[in-house]
Structures are given as structure tokens and as C-alpha cells.
Design a protein around this motif. Sequence first.
Motif, PDB file in Angstrom:
ATOM      1  N   LYS A 102      24.693  42.111  42.129  1.00  0.00           N
ATOM      2  CA  LYS A 102      24.117  41.692  43.417  1.00  0.00           C
ATOM      3  C   LYS A 102      25.064  40.821  44.239  1.00  0.00           C
ATOM      4  O   LYS A 102      25.204  41.019  45.444  1.00  0.00           O
ATOM      5  N   ALA A 103      25.692  39.859  43.584  1.00  0.00           N
ATOM      6  CA  ALA A 103      26.554  38.942  44.337  1.00  0.00           C
ATOM      7  C   ALA A 103      27.702  39.716  44.985  1.00  0.00           C
ATOM      8  O   ALA A 103      28.092  39.442  46.129  1.00  0.00           O
ATOM      9  N   GLU A 104      28.213  40.700  44.263  1.00  0.00           N
ATOM     10  CA  GLU A 104      29.333  41.488  44.762  1.00  0.00           C
ATOM     11  C   GLU A 104      28.894  42.406  45.902  1.00  0.00           C
ATOM     12  O   GLU A 104      29.556  42.490  46.936  1.00  0.00           O
ATOM     13  N   ALA A 105      27.757  43.094  45.705  1.00  0.00           N
ATOM     14  CA  ALA A 105      27.259  43.994  46.753  1.00  0.00           C
ATOM     15  C   ALA A 105      26.898  43.193  48.000  1.00  0.00           C
ATOM     16  O   ALA A 105      27.219  43.597  49.125  1.00  0.00           O
ATOM     17  N   ALA A 106      26.271  42.047  47.798  1.00  0.00           N
ATOM     18  CA  ALA A 106      25.880  41.204  48.942  1.00  0.00           C
ATOM     19  C   ALA A 106      27.128  40.759  49.700  1.00  0.00           C
ATOM     20  O   ALA A 106      27.164  40.790  50.937  1.00  0.00           O
ATOM     21  N   ALA A 107      28.172  40.387  48.970  1.00  0.00           N
ATOM     22  CA  ALA A 107      29.409  39.943  49.627  1.00  0.00           C
ATOM     23  C   ALA A 107      30.003  41.061  50.466  1.00  0.00           C
ATOM     24  O   ALA A 107      30.427  40.840  51.607  1.00  0.00           O
ATOM     25  N   THR A 108      30.006  42.284  49.932  1.00  0.00           N
ATOM     26  CA  THR A 108      30.548  43.431  50.679  1.00  0.00           C
ATOM     27  C   THR A 108      29.780  43.638  51.985  1.00  0.00           C
ATOM     28  O   THR A 108      30.364  43.793  53.057  1.00  0.00           O
ATOM     29  N   HIS A 109      28.442  43.608  51.900  1.00  0.00           N
ATOM     30  CA  HIS A 109      27.636  43.842  53.105  1.00  0.00           C
ATOM     31  C   HIS A 109      27.789  42.696  54.108  1.00  0.00           C
ATOM     32  O   HIS A 109      27.857  42.920  55.312  1.00  0.00           O
ATOM     33  N   LEU A 110      27.855  41.474  53.605  1.00  0.00           N
ATOM     34  CA  LEU A 110      27.969  40.330  54.524  1.00  0.00           C
ATOM     35  C   LEU A 110      29.343  40.302  55.197  1.00  0.00           C
ATOM     36  O   LEU A 110      29.455  39.898  56.357  1.00  0.00           O
ATOM     37  N   ARG A 111      30.373  40.753  54.488  1.00  0.00           N
ATOM     38  CA  ARG A 111      31.707  40.806  55.109  1.00  0.00           C
ATOM     39  C   ARG A 111      31.729  41.831  56.242  1.00  0.00           C
ATOM     40  O   ARG A 111      32.421  41.651  57.231  1.00  0.00           O
ATOM     41  N   ALA A 112      30.942  42.910  56.076  1.00  0.00           N
ATOM     42  CA  ALA A 112      30.875  43.908  57.153  1.00  0.00           C
ATOM     43  C   ALA A 112      30.118  43.347  58.354  1.00  0.00           C
ATOM     44  O   ALA A 112      30.360  43.733  59.488  1.00  0.00           O
ATOM     45  N   ILE A 113      29.198  42.425  58.095  1.00  0.00           N
ATOM     46  CA  ILE A 113      28.416  41.813  59.176  1.00  0.00           C
ATOM     47  C   ILE A 113      29.238  40.753  59.904  1.00  0.00           C
ATOM     48  O   ILE A 113      29.207  40.651  61.126  1.00  0.00           O
ATOM     49  N   ASN A 114      29.979  39.941  59.144  1.00  0.00           N
ATOM     50  CA  ASN A 114      30.787  38.901  59.787  1.00  0.00           C
ATOM     51  C   ASN A 114      32.101  38.725  59.021  1.00  0.00           C
ATOM     52  O   ASN A 114      32.138  38.100  57.961  1.00  0.00           O
ATOM     53  N   THR A 137      34.327  32.995  55.436  1.00  0.00           N
ATOM     54  CA  THR A 137      34.833  33.170  54.068  1.00  0.00           C
ATOM     55  C   THR A 137      33.655  33.323  53.117  1.00  0.00           C
ATOM     56  O   THR A 137      32.730  32.514  53.128  1.00  0.00           O
ATOM     57  N   ILE A 138      33.701  34.386  52.321  1.00  0.00           N
ATOM     58  CA  ILE A 138      32.603  34.639  51.379  1.00  0.00           C
ATOM     59  C   ILE A 138      33.202  34.764  49.988  1.00  0.00           C
ATOM     60  O   ILE A 138      34.155  35.513  49.791  1.00  0.00           O
ATOM     61  N   ASP A 139      32.675  34.014  49.031  1.00  0.00           N
ATOM     62  CA  ASP A 139      33.118  34.259  47.663  1.00  0.00           C
ATOM     63  C   ASP A 139      31.909  34.487  46.774  1.00  0.00           C
ATOM     64  O   ASP A 139      30.841  33.932  46.984  1.00  0.00           O
ATOM     65  N   GLU A 140      32.088  35.377  45.797  1.00  0.00           N
ATOM     66  CA  GLU A 140      30.970  35.776  44.975  1.00  0.00           C
ATOM     67  C   GLU A 140      31.182  35.349  43.529  1.00  0.00           C
ATOM     68  O   GLU A 140      32.288  35.453  43.012  1.00  0.00           O
ATOM     69  N   HIS A 141      30.112  34.874  42.899  1.00  0.00           N
ATOM     70  CA  HIS A 141      30.155  34.439  41.507  1.00  0.00           C
ATOM     71  C   HIS A 141      29.069  35.205  40.745  1.00  0.00           C
ATOM     72  O   HIS A 141      27.879  34.981  40.983  1.00  0.00           O
ATOM     73  N   VAL A 142      29.482  36.112  39.869  1.00  0.00           N
ATOM     74  CA  VAL A 142      28.505  36.865  39.082  1.00  0.00           C
ATOM     75  C   VAL A 142      28.310  36.109  37.769  1.00  0.00           C
ATOM     76  O   VAL A 142      29.025  36.340  36.799  1.00  0.00           O
ATOM     77  N   VAL A 143      27.404  35.157  37.775  1.00  0.00           N
ATOM     78  CA  VAL A 143      27.210  34.287  36.599  1.00  0.00           C
ATOM     79  C   VAL A 143      25.746  33.901  36.452  1.00  0.00           C
ATOM     80  O   VAL A 143      24.969  33.955  37.402  1.00  0.00           O
TER      81      VAL A 143
END
Length: 344
Positions: free
Chosen positions: A86-98, A102-108
Motif C-alpha cells: 500500500k505505501a508503495e502504490a500510494a506513493a506512486t499515485h500521489l507522485r502522479a498527482i503532485n 517529496t514523498i517517501d514510503e515505508h513498508v513496515v
Amino acid sequence: MTISRSDERYLRQSQFNAIGTQGQQRIEASSVALLGCGALGSVAGELLARAGVGKLRLIDRDLVEWSNLQRQSLYTEADAINAAAKAEAAATHLRAINSSITIDEHVVDITPANIAMHLAGVDLVIDATDNFSARLLLNDWSLQTQTPWVHGGCIGAGGQVRLFTGGSPCFRCLLPHPPAPGETATCDTAGVIGPATHLIASLQACEAIKWISGNRSDVRTDVLSVDLWGNQMRNIRFTGNEDCIACVQHRYDFLNATAAEGEAAETLCGRDAVQIAGSGSRVDLQRVARAWGSVGKVTEARFFVRLALPEEQTLTLFRDGRAVISGVRDIAHARSLFDRYVGS
Ligand SMILES: [Zn+2]
């Protein structure tokens, strides 16, 4: 006069008097963490990314599932097919939005041992968790570091919201101890509708924007409680608890949980199963069996109740609160299933 694309992007927001140019600059200079990227996290995350929060940190331990798509509006069918983190997919979609933030994702899986590391340096945290233990841990960390967080909880057609400043009063004033396993309903046992999660996440994003834009006196001091099906919105007065263990006595039980507590979940040797240690509080097995009735096949025995989950996984909950989740090797995944179906 020409205005740049970056100014134009946030124009409607900086035109809003309470924010203005200065408030917008503060928003762009701020760093916000989303603890959880499910229903609340994906909606609050989108609003904050669009608002121009300079740094967004996305933290989640789960994978996108088909049952998420009904309300977790950042995700697509492709994410569910790929079982994306989820964190990774969310980061991808949010980067396309803005793309300008800076967006960093933590899958933990956030634990007492790693919360300080994963939340280091943020100005505010959005509570998009799904369980009380995580909120009480976040509350302790918030008090210790004096970092504000915005609580949001949602189930069925309702929920509640309040920002905690990192001082008194705090979340533990409201809830001194987590409920016993199986005592409260969860979204996975009682269901939840998209309009409710969107509303709660939207309210959380609003309190966050007030705070980070410098409008701290406008932050809500009541707890707002919403029931969309019963058509009720209530402001519940909340002044705190003068004996609070956490914000008054400065005892951070959840943050200071010992290493033993950190090892409360373990992979069972030689088995495709994870055991999660009990809280010691006695579980009402019949009540849990009733709550699970709508989820899947339930087996009741004298000392345990068992729920059959998809993909041949089973969750067995014992009377002492201990659980064994079979068909799973990953502890974070097991904890996630525990929090979803048992609650804590
Ligand atoms: Zn307190």
C-alpha cells in the motif's frame, strides 16, 4: 503580471483568507506522516499532497486487496491484482498527482522499537491506523516528542476526529487502556462505508492544514463524533483527565514496552503460522464468534474460536487473548490480520 504554474496550483487555497500566501508557504515547508495508508490514509494523503505539503511520509505494512477498493480511493484494480504494498502504490499515485513534493514510503509494521526511527523529523502525524494499540503507541511517542497528531477512527457509517497537540489533554485521557481483544468491532467484522471514511479523513486533513498553516487557534478542541446513518453530528466536550497516566504522570507504557513485548509475535517453528501473545485479558469467545459470523466459517470450541479466511488461512483466538494465525509466515501480515479481525 504572470503567475507561475506552482503559484497557480495552490491559488484557490492561498486565496482563502485564513491561509493566504504565508500559510501556503508554511504548508509547503511542512512534513507530515500518514501512519496507515488504508481508507483514511489514502484520502487524507491525497488531500495533503494536493494541498502542497512539502514532505509526505507514507507508512503501511499491508498489501492492496480487492476488499479495499470500495473505499480506499487511491488504489486501482491493478494494485489489487498485483497485491502491491500500500505505501508503495500510494506513493506512486500521489507522485502522479503532485510531482513537486517529496514523498517517501515505508513498508513496515510500526512497533515500540521502530516508531521513533520511522516518524523522526515530521511536524505532524495523521492517525490512519486500524487499532487502539497503535494509537496508544503513537500517543506516547507524540507526548515524548511533543509532536501533534490527528486522531481519526471510523467504523460502519460513523467515526470521530480530534487533533492532539503533543501535550495535555491526550488520547490516553480518553482511553486509558486498550479494549480487550474482541471487545470492539472492527471494519473487518462490522463493515464500513466509503462516505464515512472519506468524511473522517477529510476532517483529519482539515485539522492538519489548520495546524501546519499556522492557524492553531482554529483547531477543534471538542471530539467531533459523526453518525452518517443516524444523521447525527455531535461535538463532545473534552477537557482531559487530570490523573492521566500518559500526559500528566508522563508514563509512556506503550512506547516503553520491553523487548519481550516487541517479540510478542513469533513465527511458529516448523509451521506456516504466527503466534501473537495474549494481552492476558479474558476474551468473550461467544461474542467474537458472533462478530465473525458475517466474515467466514467459524468453529467454536471450549477454549478457542477459529475463523477460516481466504487462501486457507485460519485465525484461532484463545480465551487468554493469544492467537495463532496459520497459513502466514510474515509477522507483520499476521499482526495485520489480528488487528483487523480481533481488534486491540
Ligand atoms: Zn492524557
